[in-house]
Scaffold this active site. Structure first.
Site, PDB file in Angstrom:
ATOM      1  N   HIS A  70       9.922   9.025 -27.192  1.00 28.30           N
ATOM      2  CA  HIS A  70       8.806   9.680 -26.408  1.00 28.30           C
ATOM      3  C   HIS A  70       8.917  11.052 -27.248  1.00 28.30           C
ATOM      4  CE1 HIS A  70       5.618  11.362 -23.751  1.00 28.30           C
ATOM      5  NE2 HIS A  70       6.675  12.293 -23.215  1.00 28.30           N
ATOM      6  N   ARG A  84      -2.736  21.890 -14.787  1.00 30.33           N
ATOM      7  CA  ARG A  84      -1.736  21.100 -15.138  1.00 30.33           C
ATOM      8  C   ARG A  84      -1.894  20.305 -16.357  1.00 30.33           C
ATOM      9  NH1 ARG A  84       1.070  16.310 -11.185  1.00 30.33           N
ATOM     10  NH2 ARG A  84       2.273  15.490 -12.850  1.00 30.33           N
ATOM     11  N   HIS A 109       1.013  10.986 -28.069  1.00 31.64           N
ATOM     12  CA  HIS A 109       0.862   9.619 -27.512  1.00 31.64           C
ATOM     13  C   HIS A 109       0.313   8.658 -28.463  1.00 31.64           C
ATOM     14  CE1 HIS A 109       1.277  10.458 -22.952  1.00 31.64           C
ATOM     15  NE2 HIS A 109       2.347  10.285 -23.340  1.00 31.64           N
ATOM     16  N   GLU A 125      -4.062  17.170 -11.444  1.00 31.25           N
ATOM     17  CA  GLU A 125      -4.462  17.526 -12.865  1.00 31.25           C
ATOM     18  C   GLU A 125      -6.015  17.774 -13.140  1.00 31.25           C
ATOM     19  OE1 GLU A 125      -2.044  15.791 -16.049  1.00 31.25           O
ATOM     20  OE2 GLU A 125      -3.837  15.386 -16.813  1.00 31.25           O
ATOM     21  N   HIS A 179       0.841  16.086 -26.428  1.00 30.19           N
ATOM     22  CA  HIS A 179       0.910  14.606 -26.148  1.00 30.19           C
ATOM     23  C   HIS A 179      -0.442  13.896 -26.486  1.00 30.19           C
ATOM     24  CE1 HIS A 179       4.133  15.891 -23.794  1.00 30.19           C
ATOM     25  NE2 HIS A 179       4.460  14.953 -22.926  1.00 30.19           N
ATOM     26  N   ARG A 210       0.747  -1.248  -0.003  1.00 33.99           N
ATOM     27  CA  ARG A 210      -0.099   0.006  -0.056  1.00 33.99           C
ATOM     28  C   ARG A 210       0.695   1.328   0.151  1.00 33.99           C
ATOM     29  NH1 ARG A 210      -3.150  -3.191   3.660  1.00 33.99           N
ATOM     30  NH2 ARG A 210      -5.090  -3.790   2.505  1.00 33.99           N
ATOM     31  N   GLU A 252      10.667  17.909 -24.525  1.00 35.78           N
ATOM     32  CA  GLU A 252       9.743  18.484 -23.502  1.00 35.78           C
ATOM     33  C   GLU A 252      10.180  19.971 -22.933  1.00 35.78           C
ATOM     34  OE1 GLU A 252       7.197  16.999 -22.486  1.00 35.78           O
ATOM     35  OE2 GLU A 252       7.572  14.784 -22.753  1.00 35.78           O
ATOM     36  N   LYS A 264       3.663  11.864 -11.292  1.00 35.08           N
ATOM     37  CA  LYS A 264       2.883  10.742 -12.383  1.00 35.08           C
ATOM     38  C   LYS A 264       3.646   9.452 -12.156  1.00 35.08           C
ATOM     39  CE  LYS A 264      -0.161  13.574 -15.092  1.00 35.08           C
ATOM     40  NZ  LYS A 264      -0.213  13.885 -16.504  1.00 35.08           N
ATOM     41  N   ASN A 269       0.062  18.527 -21.233  1.00 35.13           N
ATOM     42  CA  ASN A 269      -0.015  17.694 -21.984  1.00 35.13           C
ATOM     43  C   ASN A 269       0.008  18.423 -23.533  1.00 35.13           C
ATOM     44  OD1 ASN A 269      -0.431  15.979 -20.180  1.00 35.13           O
ATOM     45  ND2 ASN A 269      -2.556  16.415 -19.885  1.00 35.13           N
ATOM     46  N   LYS A 314       7.829  23.303 -14.646  1.00 36.37           N
ATOM     47  CA  LYS A 314       7.022  22.076 -14.379  1.00 36.37           C
ATOM     48  C   LYS A 314       6.455  22.401 -12.954  1.00 36.37           C
ATOM     49  CE  LYS A 314       5.865  17.534 -14.731  1.00 36.37           C
ATOM     50  NZ  LYS A 314       5.940  16.192 -15.409  1.00 36.37           N
TER      51      LYS A 314
HETATM   52  P1  NAD Z   1      14.222   5.743 -20.970  1.00 35.87           P
HETATM   53  O1  NAD Z   1      13.755   5.780 -19.712  1.00 35.87           O
HETATM   54  O2  NAD Z   1      13.641   4.678 -22.091  1.00 35.87           O
HETATM   55  O3  NAD Z   1      15.913   5.904 -21.057  1.00 35.87           O
HETATM   56  C1  NAD Z   1      16.498   6.052 -22.362  1.00 35.87           C
HETATM   57  C2  NAD Z   1      17.485   5.097 -22.536  1.00 35.87           C
HETATM   58  O4  NAD Z   1      18.702   5.747 -21.830  1.00 35.87           O
HETATM   59  C3  NAD Z   1      17.563   3.683 -21.647  1.00 35.87           C
HETATM   60  O5  NAD Z   1      18.009   2.708 -22.771  1.00 35.87           O
HETATM   61  C4  NAD Z   1      18.260   3.949 -20.731  1.00 35.87           C
HETATM   62  O6  NAD Z   1      18.697   2.660 -20.120  1.00 35.87           O
HETATM   63  C5  NAD Z   1      19.307   4.689 -21.172  1.00 35.87           C
HETATM   64  N1  NAD Z   1      19.943   5.671 -19.997  1.00 35.87           N
HETATM   65  C6  NAD Z   1      19.153   6.331 -19.008  1.00 35.87           C
HETATM   66  N2  NAD Z   1      20.121   7.126 -18.355  1.00 35.87           N
HETATM   67  C7  NAD Z   1      21.237   6.879 -19.061  1.00 35.87           C
HETATM   68  C8  NAD Z   1      22.752   7.621 -18.725  1.00 35.87           C
HETATM   69  N3  NAD Z   1      22.840   8.519 -18.050  1.00 35.87           N
HETATM   70  N4  NAD Z   1      23.615   7.257 -19.664  1.00 35.87           N
HETATM   71  C9  NAD Z   1      23.268   6.338 -20.467  1.00 35.87           C
HETATM   72  N5  NAD Z   1      22.122   5.810 -20.827  1.00 35.87           N
HETATM   73  C10 NAD Z   1      21.313   6.212 -20.199  1.00 35.87           C
HETATM   74  O7  NAD Z   1      13.653   7.125 -21.827  1.00 35.87           O
HETATM   75  P2  NAD Z   1      13.120   8.620 -21.446  1.00 35.87           P
HETATM   76  O8  NAD Z   1      13.193   9.455 -22.404  1.00 35.87           O
HETATM   77  O9  NAD Z   1      14.095   9.057 -20.113  1.00 35.87           O
HETATM   78  O10 NAD Z   1      11.650   8.542 -20.742  1.00 35.87           O
HETATM   79  C11 NAD Z   1      10.484   8.115 -21.388  1.00 35.87           C
HETATM   80  C12 NAD Z   1       9.371   7.758 -20.693  1.00 35.87           C
HETATM   81  O11 NAD Z   1       9.064   8.685 -19.891  1.00 35.87           O
HETATM   82  C13 NAD Z   1       8.314   7.393 -21.273  1.00 35.87           C
HETATM   83  O12 NAD Z   1       7.778   6.295 -21.038  1.00 35.87           O
HETATM   84  C14 NAD Z   1       7.319   8.446 -20.974  1.00 35.87           C
HETATM   85  O13 NAD Z   1       5.972   8.059 -20.924  1.00 35.87           O
HETATM   86  C15 NAD Z   1       7.717   8.888 -19.621  1.00 35.87           C
HETATM   87  N6  NAD Z   1       7.264  10.319 -19.158  1.00 35.87           N
HETATM   88  C16 NAD Z   1       6.606  10.430 -17.911  1.00 35.87           C
HETATM   89  C17 NAD Z   1       6.187  11.263 -17.676  1.00 35.87           C
HETATM   90  C18 NAD Z   1       5.586  11.692 -16.262  1.00 35.87           C
HETATM   91  O14 NAD Z   1       5.162  12.925 -15.779  1.00 35.87           O
HETATM   92  N7  NAD Z   1       5.508  10.633 -15.357  1.00 35.87           N
HETATM   93  C19 NAD Z   1       6.450  12.800 -18.369  1.00 35.87           C
HETATM   94  C20 NAD Z   1       7.091  12.486 -19.544  1.00 35.87           C
HETATM   95  C21 NAD Z   1       7.671  11.263 -19.773  1.00 35.87           C
END
Ligand code: NAD
Length: 351
Positions: free
Chosen positions: A255, A227, A238, A223, A234, A114, A178, A136, A231, A213
Site C-alpha cells: 500500500h 478529511r 489506489h 469525510e 491515494h 448490527r 503515510e 474507516k 487522500n 491524523k
Molecule cells: P498488512 O496488514 O497486510 O500487514 C503487513 C504484513 O505484516 C502482514 O503479512 C502481517 O501479517 C504482517 N505483520 C503485521 N504486524 C506484524 C508484526 N508486528 N511483526 C511481523 N509481521 C507483522 O499491511 P499494512 O500495511 O499494515 O496495511 C495495509 C492495509 O491498510 C491496506 O489494506 C490499506 O487499504 C489499509 N489502510 C486503511 C486505512 C484506513 O483508514 N482504514 C488507511 C491506510 C491504509
C-alpha cells in the site's frame, strides 16, 4: 503525550495502553472477548499481548494475512466463527494486526449483530499512524480497494511501538509513506524532519503522525470536507495498487509503495494546477525515490490504471476529484484534473 483524546474514543500510547484496555474491559462487562489475529501477529504479537491481557481474553480467531484476503469471504468466515463461539451483542472484538486486519476486523465488528464494540491494536507502522485511526473499516471487492465498508470508531486504539521490532524493513518503509504524507498535507517542518529519518519506528514521529491524523478526523469524522486531505496520493495510488493486485504476474506493491508513486504523480498535478513550485515537486520526487524503488510502468499499464481511476470512491458525478498541494504543508480539496495530465504525470515520474 500518552493519550490523544478524541470525541468518541481514545488513542493510548505505550505505558497507558495496558491499563486502559484492562480497565475498559472490566467496566464494560463484556459477555465474551475475542482477539482477531493473522498467522504473523499470532506468532509475533499475540504472546506479548497475552502477557498482560491473557486473563481478560476468551477466544482467539485467526485469518490469513495479505491484501488478497481482505474480502467479504474472510468476513463470512469470521462472522461464522463468532456465531459458533457464542458471540452476542455484548461481545468485544480486539483487532491485533496490520491495516488489512484492522480494516476487516472493524468491518466485521461493525456489522455483526448490527454492531459490536471493537478495539484496534495496530502492529504495523502503517496501521499505527494511519489505518487503525479514524474509523474507516472495510474490505476490497473484486480488484477494487475498500469498496465495501463503513465508518465506525473503535472503542480505543492502543499503540505499542515495540511490536514493530518483528516487522520487516519493507513493511516499515511502506508505513513511512503515510507519515511523509502527513508532513506534505499539514506540516512542512515535520516533512523536513522526516526527510532525513533513517529509523522509521520512531515513537515521537509515530505520535506526531497520529496527532495529525486524529486532528483531521475529529474535525470531519465522515469525510464531508477537510478529511479528504488524507487522500493525498491515494487517488492515483489506489488505482495503481488495485492494478498490481489484479495482476499477480506483476511484482507485488505494498500500500505505502503504491501511494508513494501516487504522491509523486499528484505532486506533478499540484505543480501544473495549483502552483506547487518546481523546487518542492523535485523535493517530493527525490525524497520518495530515496526510500522507494522506482516502479516500472509500461504504456499499457498506464492506460489501464487511468481507466481504473473512474472507479475511485472519491469520484462524484463521474468527475475524478483530487487533493492537491499548493505548497508543502498545505493541501486543497476537490480539484478536477483534465485527463490528459495523467499521462504527463506518469512521464514525469518515469524521467
Ligand atoms: P498488512 O496488514 O497486510 O500487514 C503487513 C504484513 O505484516 C502482514 O503479512 C502481517 O501479517 C504482517 N505483520 C503485521 N504486524 C506484524 C508484526 N508486528 N511483526 C511481523 N509481521 C507483522 O499491511 P499494512 O500495511 O499494515 O496495511 C495495509 C492495509 O491498510 C491496506 O489494506 C490499506 O487499504 C489499509 N489502510 C486503511 C486505512 C484506513 O483508514 N482504514 C488507511 C491506510 C491504509
Amino acid at each position: 503525550m500518552n493519550s490523544i483524546a478524541s470525541d468518541s474514543y481514545n488513542v493510548y500510547l505505550e505505558e497507558l495502553a495496558e491499563a486502559a484496555i484492562l480497565q475498559h474491559i472490566q467496566v464494560k462487562k463484556y459477555s465474551k472477548v475475542f482477539v482477531l489475529v493473522d498467522e504473523n501477529t499470532k506468532k509475533y504479537c499475540l504472546p506479548k499481548f497475552l502477557e498482560f491481557a491473557g486473563d481478560a481474553i476468551d477466544e482467539t480467531l485467526e485469518i490469513s494475512s495479505g491484501e488478497e484476503n481482505k474480502t467479504i469471504q474472510t468476513c463470512t468466515e469470521v462472522w461464522r466463527e463468532l456465531s459458533n463461539l457464542g458471540a452476542d451483542r455484548q461481545s468485544l472484538l480486539i483487532n491485533l494486526g496490520g491495516g488489512v486486519l484492522t480494516d476487516l476486523g472493524g468491518f466485521v465488528a461493525s456489522t455483526f449483530k448490527r454492531g459490536i464494540d471493537f478495539i484496534n491494536i495496530p502492529t504495523t507502522l502503517l496501521s499505527m499512524v494511519d489505518a487503525s485511526i479514524g474509523g474507516k473499516t472495510g474490505v476490497d471487492f473484486g480488484s477494487l480497494k475498500n469498496q465495501i465498508g463503513v465508518i465506525n470508531q473503535p472503542q480505543m486504539v492502543l499503540i505499542f511501538p515495540k511490536l514493530l521490532e518483528t516487522l520487516d524493513k519493507r513493511q516499515l518503509t511502506s508505513g513511512f509513506a503515510e507519515m511523509l504524507k502527513h508532513g506534505l498535507i499539514k506540516d512542512q517542518l515535520y516533512w523536513e524532519n522526516l526527510r532525513n529519518l533513517t529509523e522509521f519506528a520512531n515513537s515521537d514521529c509515530i505520535k506526531k503522525s497520529i496527532a495529525i491524523k486524529n486532528e483531521v478526523v475529529m474535525e470531519d469524522p465522515t469525510e464531508k470536507g477537510i478529511r479528504k486531505i488524507l487522500n493525498y496520493g491515494h487517488t492515483l495510488g489506489h488505482a495503481i495498487e488495485s492494478y498490481f493486485l489484479k495482476n499477480p504476474e506483476k511484482s507485488t506493491l505494498l500500500h505505502g509503495e503504491a501511494i508513494a508513486v501516487g504522491m509523486i504523480l499528484e505532486g506533478y498535478l499540484s505543480h501544473e494546477l495549483k502552483g506547487l513550485s518546481m523546487l518542492s515537486l523535485e523535493d517530493i520526487k527525490t525524497t520518495f525515490l530515496n526510500y522507494f524503488k522506482k516502479v516500472d510502468f509500461t504504456e499499457e499499464d498506464i492506460r489501464i490504471i487511468i481507466d481504473l481511476l473512474k472507479h475511485d470512491k472519491k469520484n462524484t458525478h463521474g468527475d475524478v476529484n483530487f487533493v492537491l498541494l499548493q505548497e508543502i504543508g498545505s493541501a486543497v480539496l476537490d480539484v478536477k484534473v483534465p485527463t490528459e495530465l495523467f499521462e504527463k504525470a506518469f512521464a514525469y515520474y518515469k524521467q
